[in-house]
Design an enzyme around this catalytic site. Structure first.
Site, PDB file in Angstrom:
ATOM      1  CE1 TYR A 194     -25.227 -38.602  14.748  1.00 37.16           C
ATOM      2  CE2 TYR A 194     -24.849 -40.622  15.947  1.00 37.16           C
ATOM      3  CZ  TYR A 194     -24.928 -39.339  16.049  1.00 37.16           C
ATOM      4  OH  TYR A 194     -25.166 -38.657  17.192  1.00 37.16           O
TER       5      TYR A 194
ATOM      6  CB  SER B  71     -22.200 -39.569  19.153  1.00 31.59           C
ATOM      7  OG  SER B  71     -22.604 -40.729  19.243  1.00 31.59           O
TER       8      SER B  71
HETATM    9  N1  NAD Z   1     -29.913 -37.690  22.067  1.00 31.26           N
HETATM   10  C1  NAD Z   1     -28.718 -38.562  22.321  1.00 31.26           C
HETATM   11  O1  NAD Z   1     -28.862 -39.599  22.734  1.00 31.26           O
HETATM   12  C2  NAD Z   1     -27.653 -38.041  21.571  1.00 31.26           C
HETATM   13  C3  NAD Z   1     -26.324 -38.905  21.793  1.00 31.26           C
HETATM   14  C4  NAD Z   1     -25.265 -38.480  21.131  1.00 31.26           C
HETATM   15  C5  NAD Z   1     -24.938 -37.469  20.520  1.00 31.26           C
HETATM   16  N2  NAD Z   1     -26.134 -36.732  20.307  1.00 31.26           N
HETATM   17  C6  NAD Z   1     -25.845 -35.294  19.379  1.00 31.26           C
HETATM   18  O2  NAD Z   1     -26.564 -34.374  20.111  1.00 31.26           O
HETATM   19  C7  NAD Z   1     -27.055 -33.609  19.340  1.00 31.26           C
HETATM   20  C8  NAD Z   1     -28.315 -33.083  19.531  1.00 31.26           C
HETATM   21  O3  NAD Z   1     -29.120 -34.198  19.571  1.00 31.26           O
HETATM   22  P1  NAD Z   1     -30.702 -34.415  19.927  1.00 31.26           P
HETATM   23  O4  NAD Z   1     -31.067 -35.462  20.487  1.00 31.26           O
HETATM   24  O5  NAD Z   1     -31.319 -33.207  20.613  1.00 31.26           O
HETATM   25  O6  NAD Z   1     -31.352 -34.488  18.196  1.00 31.26           O
HETATM   26  P2  NAD Z   1     -32.562 -33.718  17.793  1.00 31.26           P
HETATM   27  O7  NAD Z   1     -32.797 -34.522  16.303  1.00 31.26           O
HETATM   28  O8  NAD Z   1     -33.445 -33.615  18.556  1.00 31.26           O
HETATM   29  O9  NAD Z   1     -31.851 -32.263  17.605  1.00 31.26           O
HETATM   30  C9  NAD Z   1     -31.309 -31.720  16.469  1.00 31.26           C
HETATM   31  C10 NAD Z   1     -31.926 -30.829  15.826  1.00 31.26           C
HETATM   32  O10 NAD Z   1     -31.116 -30.038  14.824  1.00 31.26           O
HETATM   33  C11 NAD Z   1     -31.956 -29.710  13.675  1.00 31.26           C
HETATM   34  N3  NAD Z   1     -31.165 -29.907  12.362  1.00 31.26           N
HETATM   35  C12 NAD Z   1     -30.680 -30.795  11.900  1.00 31.26           C
HETATM   36  N4  NAD Z   1     -30.065 -30.524  10.767  1.00 31.26           N
HETATM   37  C13 NAD Z   1     -30.149 -29.320  10.770  1.00 31.26           C
HETATM   38  C14 NAD Z   1     -29.616 -28.403   9.674  1.00 31.26           C
HETATM   39  N5  NAD Z   1     -28.863 -28.841   8.569  1.00 31.26           N
HETATM   40  N6  NAD Z   1     -29.655 -27.274   9.953  1.00 31.26           N
HETATM   41  C15 NAD Z   1     -30.318 -26.594  10.986  1.00 31.26           C
HETATM   42  N7  NAD Z   1     -30.973 -27.519  11.899  1.00 31.26           N
HETATM   43  C16 NAD Z   1     -30.889 -28.546  11.822  1.00 31.26           C
HETATM   44  C17 NAD Z   1     -33.213 -30.706  13.725  1.00 31.26           C
HETATM   45  O11 NAD Z   1     -34.251 -29.987  13.296  1.00 31.26           O
HETATM   46  C18 NAD Z   1     -33.434 -30.793  15.321  1.00 31.26           C
HETATM   47  O12 NAD Z   1     -34.109 -29.983  15.832  1.00 31.26           O
HETATM   48  C19 NAD Z   1     -26.792 -34.015  17.908  1.00 31.26           C
HETATM   49  O13 NAD Z   1     -25.769 -33.462  17.288  1.00 31.26           O
HETATM   50  C20 NAD Z   1     -26.786 -35.352  17.979  1.00 31.26           C
HETATM   51  O14 NAD Z   1     -25.941 -36.042  16.914  1.00 31.26           O
HETATM   52  C21 NAD Z   1     -27.375 -37.051  20.780  1.00 31.26           C
END
Ligand code: NAD
Length: 335
Positions: free
Chosen positions: A152, A127
């Site tokens: 985080y 991130s």
């Molecule tokens: N969306 C953004 O702007 C952004 C920015 C930087 C990094 N990220 C990273 O990208 C990745 C995806 O993010 P996103 O926006 O799709 O988030 P999201 O919350 O929509 O997706 C994450 C998914 O992981 C699942 N999850 C969480 N903990 C879990 C576990 N222990 N076991 C199984 N499933 C689990 C959740 O149910 C969820 O569906 C994450 O790692 C997030 O930290 C996202």
């Protein structure tokens, strides 16, 4: 090729899975469908994937080592994309332990399964928040990032370090992708664009932090998906130029790399809101608030490594991305 994607019910995971299925790839999705935000949108994303014959869904928690092991043994993926995580900077201030369970323990289990099941390449989400207290712009993977401002961010930086040890010890090729504020259709209900749209349409006030002075490198979901898929296709190799006496934080003697995926074109939050107001044809009622603990005021991605190694850079204008989000939101919620 068979790809295992964790977080497949999530915003980015489901979007990557959808595109891979369209490309003819067999996909195994893993997710625990937790209730950090409304699980019904997670189910709807999975329903969209499950209509495809090459999709298999495993509803399991990464922290459940046996269930994850059984899933890897049953499906034998060639490549793995780890997008499951407890996301959100603000939530980490109230609920730090959720981040240890999913992002640290869960990620350790993923590394172990990749190691023992001959996975050719692990791509995982990091991130922009790892840049923490840094102010040198644009944020570069060659800068030191040892000053996270939230647990985080610390968990994401830890993932990069944990991956490095596996790349070094077991020659597991790993690539970490630092995503910059991702937005678009099927987005996350806890993120600003989704929350603002919902509140503006309902005539409710929106909370704007840092008195609206945030500048963010908003990155459109399709650009993220294209980046992930391009990177997945080519596992990293040891960098022959890496020097142990002057260690570059962005590359390694091991098959390990880090890339930024961001738009490289930050937008003022107030400009972002005014584009949204125009698209919704409705003015926002704004409640200005101070910078929140853990938040970084500005982000801008240096994407030169991504461009040099993959001839790729995100390029969707926020005007177009917001248009497509609003179109999806209206259709999904019948709003
Ligand atoms: N969306 C953004 O702007 C952004 C920015 C930087 C990094 N990220 C990273 O990208 C990745 C995806 O993010 P996103 O926006 O799709 O988030 P999201 O919350 O929509 O997706 C994450 C998914 O992981 C699942 N999850 C969480 N903990 C879990 C576990 N222990 N076991 C199984 N499933 C689990 C959740 O149910 C969820 O569906 C994450 O790692 C997030 O930290 C996202």
């Amino acid at each position: 090729m068979k790809v295992l994607i964790t977080g497949a019910a999530g915003f980015i995971g489901s979007s990557v899975a959808y595109k891979l299925l369209e490309n003819g790839v067999t996909v195994v999705g893993v997710d625990n469908h937790n209730d950090y935000y409304d699980p019904s949108i997670k189910q709807a994303r999975v329903d969209r994937l499950a209509s495809h014959p090459n999709y298999t869904h495993c509803r399991i928690d990464l922290a459940d080592r046996k269930a994850l092991h059984d899933c890897f043994v049953a499906h034998k993926p060639n490549r793995v994309i780890n997008l499951a995580a407890q996301a959100g900077v603000r939530y980490s201030i109230e609920n730090p332990l959720a981040y240890i369970e999913s992002n640290i323990v869960g990620f350790a289990h993923i590394l172990e399964e990749c190691r023992h099941n001959g996975v050719e390449h692990l791509v995982y989400a990091s991130s922009s928040s790892v840049y923490g207290g840094n102010t040198a712009m644009p944020f570069s993977v060659h800068h030191n990032v040892d000053h996270p401002l939230s647990l985080y961010a610390a968990s994401k930086k830890s993932n990069e370090l944990m991956a490095h040890s596996y790349s070094h010890l077991y020659q597991l090729p790993t690539t970490g992708l630092r995503f910059f504020t991702v937005y678009g259709p099927w987005g996350r209900p806890d993120m600003s664009l989704f929350k603002f749209t919902k509140a503006i349409l309902a005539g409710e006030p929106i909370q704007v932090f840092n008195h609206g002075k945030h500048r963010r490198d908003f990155t459109y979901i399709d650009d993220i998906v294209d980046g992930v898929i391009k990177v997945l296709a080519r596992a990293p190799e040891p960098d022959p130029e890496w020097r142990s006496d002057q260690p570059d934080p962005g590359t390694s003697h091991a098959p390990w790399r880090i890339y930024n995926i961001g738009n490289n074109n930050p937008v003022e939050l107030m400009d972002f809101i005014s584009i949204l107001e125009k698209r919704l044809d409705k003015k926002a009622v704004i409640e200005f608030l101070p910078l929140q603990p853990g938040d970084i005021p500005e982000s801008k991605a240096d994407v030169s490594d991504l461009e040099a190694n993959f001839q790729y850079r995100p390029n969707t204008r926020v005007e177009d991305g917001i248009d497509r989000f609003v179109e999806w939101y209206r259709a999904y919620f019948n709003a």
